[in-house]
Motif scaffolding. Structure first.
Motif, mmCIF file in Angstrom:
data_model
loop_
_atom_site.group_PDB
_atom_site.id
_atom_site.type_symbol
_atom_site.label_atom_id
_atom_site.label_comp_id
_atom_site.label_asym_id
_atom_site.label_seq_id
_atom_site.Cartn_x
_atom_site.Cartn_y
_atom_site.Cartn_z
ATOM 1 N N ALA A 106 -2.482 8.124 6.362
ATOM 2 C CA ALA A 106 -2.421 7.192 5.232
ATOM 3 C C ALA A 106 -2.404 7.943 3.908
ATOM 4 O O ALA A 106 -1.723 7.531 2.965
ATOM 5 C CB ALA A 106 -3.601 6.223 5.283
ATOM 6 N N GLY A 107 -3.123 9.058 3.836
ATOM 7 C CA GLY A 107 -3.154 9.858 2.614
ATOM 8 C C GLY A 107 -1.813 10.455 2.256
ATOM 9 O O GLY A 107 -1.508 10.649 1.080
ATOM 10 N N ARG A 108 -0.983 10.756 3.278
ATOM 11 C CA ARG A 108 0.376 11.228 3.001
ATOM 12 C C ARG A 108 1.201 10.117 2.364
ATOM 13 O O ARG A 108 2.013 10.364 1.484
ATOM 14 C CB ARG A 108 1.063 11.689 4.288
ATOM 15 C CG ARG A 108 0.842 13.136 4.614
ATOM 16 C CD ARG A 108 1.808 13.657 5.662
ATOM 17 N NE ARG A 108 1.926 12.837 6.851
ATOM 18 C CZ ARG A 108 1.176 12.941 7.931
ATOM 19 N NH1 ARG A 108 0.233 13.845 7.981
ATOM 20 N NH2 ARG A 108 1.371 12.155 8.969
ATOM 21 N N GLU A 109 0.997 8.890 2.828
ATOM 22 C CA GLU A 109 1.760 7.763 2.283
ATOM 23 C C GLU A 109 1.302 7.402 0.873
ATOM 24 O O GLU A 109 2.105 7.065 0.016
ATOM 25 C CB GLU A 109 1.636 6.541 3.195
ATOM 26 C CG GLU A 109 2.185 6.733 4.594
ATOM 27 C CD GLU A 109 3.668 6.996 4.645
ATOM 28 O OE1 GLU A 109 4.392 6.729 3.663
ATOM 29 O OE2 GLU A 109 4.140 7.490 5.684
ATOM 30 N N ASN A 110 0.004 7.437 0.653
ATOM 31 C CA ASN A 110 -0.576 7.077 -0.648
ATOM 32 C C ASN A 110 -1.936 7.749 -0.734
ATOM 33 O O ASN A 110 -2.834 7.418 0.046
ATOM 34 C CB ASN A 110 -0.704 5.555 -0.756
ATOM 35 C CG ASN A 110 -1.263 5.090 -2.080
ATOM 36 O OD1 ASN A 110 -1.905 5.837 -2.802
ATOM 37 N ND2 ASN A 110 -1.024 3.834 -2.396
ATOM 38 N N PRO A 111 -2.132 8.676 -1.671
ATOM 39 C CA PRO A 111 -3.403 9.415 -1.737
ATOM 40 C C PRO A 111 -4.625 8.536 -2.039
ATOM 41 O O PRO A 111 -5.747 8.955 -1.816
ATOM 42 C CB PRO A 111 -3.168 10.443 -2.841
ATOM 43 C CG PRO A 111 -1.944 10.044 -3.549
ATOM 44 C CD PRO A 111 -1.168 9.127 -2.663
ATOM 45 N N SER A 128 0.829 -1.201 0.000
ATOM 46 C CA SER A 128 0.000 0.000 0.000
ATOM 47 C C SER A 128 0.865 1.254 0.000
ATOM 48 O O SER A 128 0.470 2.287 -0.524
ATOM 49 C CB SER A 128 -0.918 0.012 1.219
ATOM 50 O OG SER A 128 -1.773 -1.109 1.201
ATOM 51 N N PHE A 129 2.030 1.166 0.623
ATOM 52 C CA PHE A 129 2.988 2.276 0.603
ATOM 53 C C PHE A 129 4.391 1.750 0.832
ATOM 54 O O PHE A 129 4.588 0.662 1.388
ATOM 55 C CB PHE A 129 2.632 3.369 1.631
ATOM 56 C CG PHE A 129 2.654 2.929 3.069
ATOM 57 C CD1 PHE A 129 3.822 2.970 3.814
ATOM 58 C CD2 PHE A 129 1.498 2.498 3.690
ATOM 59 C CE1 PHE A 129 3.846 2.579 5.144
ATOM 60 C CE2 PHE A 129 1.506 2.107 5.021
ATOM 61 C CZ PHE A 129 2.676 2.152 5.749
ATOM 62 N N LEU A 130 5.367 2.527 0.358
ATOM 63 C CA LEU A 130 6.793 2.227 0.524
ATOM 64 C C LEU A 130 7.502 3.570 0.644
ATOM 65 O O LEU A 130 7.423 4.398 -0.269
ATOM 66 C CB LEU A 130 7.328 1.438 -0.664
ATOM 67 C CG LEU A 130 8.806 1.043 -0.611
ATOM 68 C CD1 LEU A 130 9.055 0.056 0.534
ATOM 69 C CD2 LEU A 130 9.240 0.431 -1.934
ATOM 70 N N THR A 131 8.162 3.791 1.781
ATOM 71 C CA THR A 131 8.726 5.101 2.088
ATOM 72 C C THR A 131 10.165 4.970 2.568
ATOM 73 O O THR A 131 10.510 4.020 3.261
ATOM 74 C CB THR A 131 7.864 5.795 3.169
ATOM 75 O OG1 THR A 131 6.525 5.905 2.679
ATOM 76 C CG2 THR A 131 8.380 7.167 3.525
#
Length: 166
Positions: free
Chosen positions: A102-107, A51-54
């Motif tokens: 979560a929106g910062r990680e993936n909109p 879902s996200f990778l940072t």
């Protein structure tokens, strides 16, 4: 279900740990300017079904978000998994994120996280009609510089809301 959950968490941990071992990533995180060559992490995001990778630097500030490259610079040092990875210890677990986080990680995540609350016989009273927070499996691993010091952290997660596999 517990064994499937642990296997999924182990798979996520392996993806993140192996991503963090990339010598190129260590060099990029140590450099003063973010580099466009971090774009292969979008492939890891997609192929790993994340879902996200940072990626964060050694101070805990976001250098790159594969699912949201335009948003960077905020601190993730307060997250326990990231803080532990900054000390050299990889880790994994479950994390509850608000729609804004979560929106910062993936909109795309806030829309996917929203679930209607269904009343059941033994459920406690709940006034909300919709749950907007997201439950994620998350893993973090240190990114090492060429001298072996921790240059930063790579972390990623998988949204569990609406996932009926478990």
């Amino acid at each position: 279900a517990h064994e499937i959950f642990l296997a999924d968490l182990s798979r996520l941990s392996d993806i993140i740990r192996l991503t963090g071992q990339s010598p190129e990533l260590g060099a990029l995180v140590s450099s003063p300017k973010p580099d466009a060559s971090l774009s292969p992490f979008q492939t890891i995001l997609r192929n790993g079904r994340l879902s996200f990778l940072t990626v964060v630097d050694r101070y805990g500030f976001v250098r790159y978000r594969a699912a949201n490259p335009a948003v960077a610079g905020d601190s993730r040092k307060g997250e326990k998994l990231v803080a532990d990875a900054l000390k050299g210890a990889p880790g994994s677990g479950v994390m509850l994120l608000s729609a804004a986080e979560a929106g910062r990680e993936n909109p795309l995540l806030p829309g996917a996280m929203s679930l209607p609350v269904k009343a059941t016989v033994h459920a406690r009273k709940y006034t909300k009609k919709v749950e907007e927070r997201g439950l994620f499996q998350v893993a973090a691993a240190p990114v090492l510089a060429s001298d072996g010091s921790v240059a930063g952290v790579v972390y990623g997660g998988v949204l569990l809301n609406g996932d009926s596999r478990l």
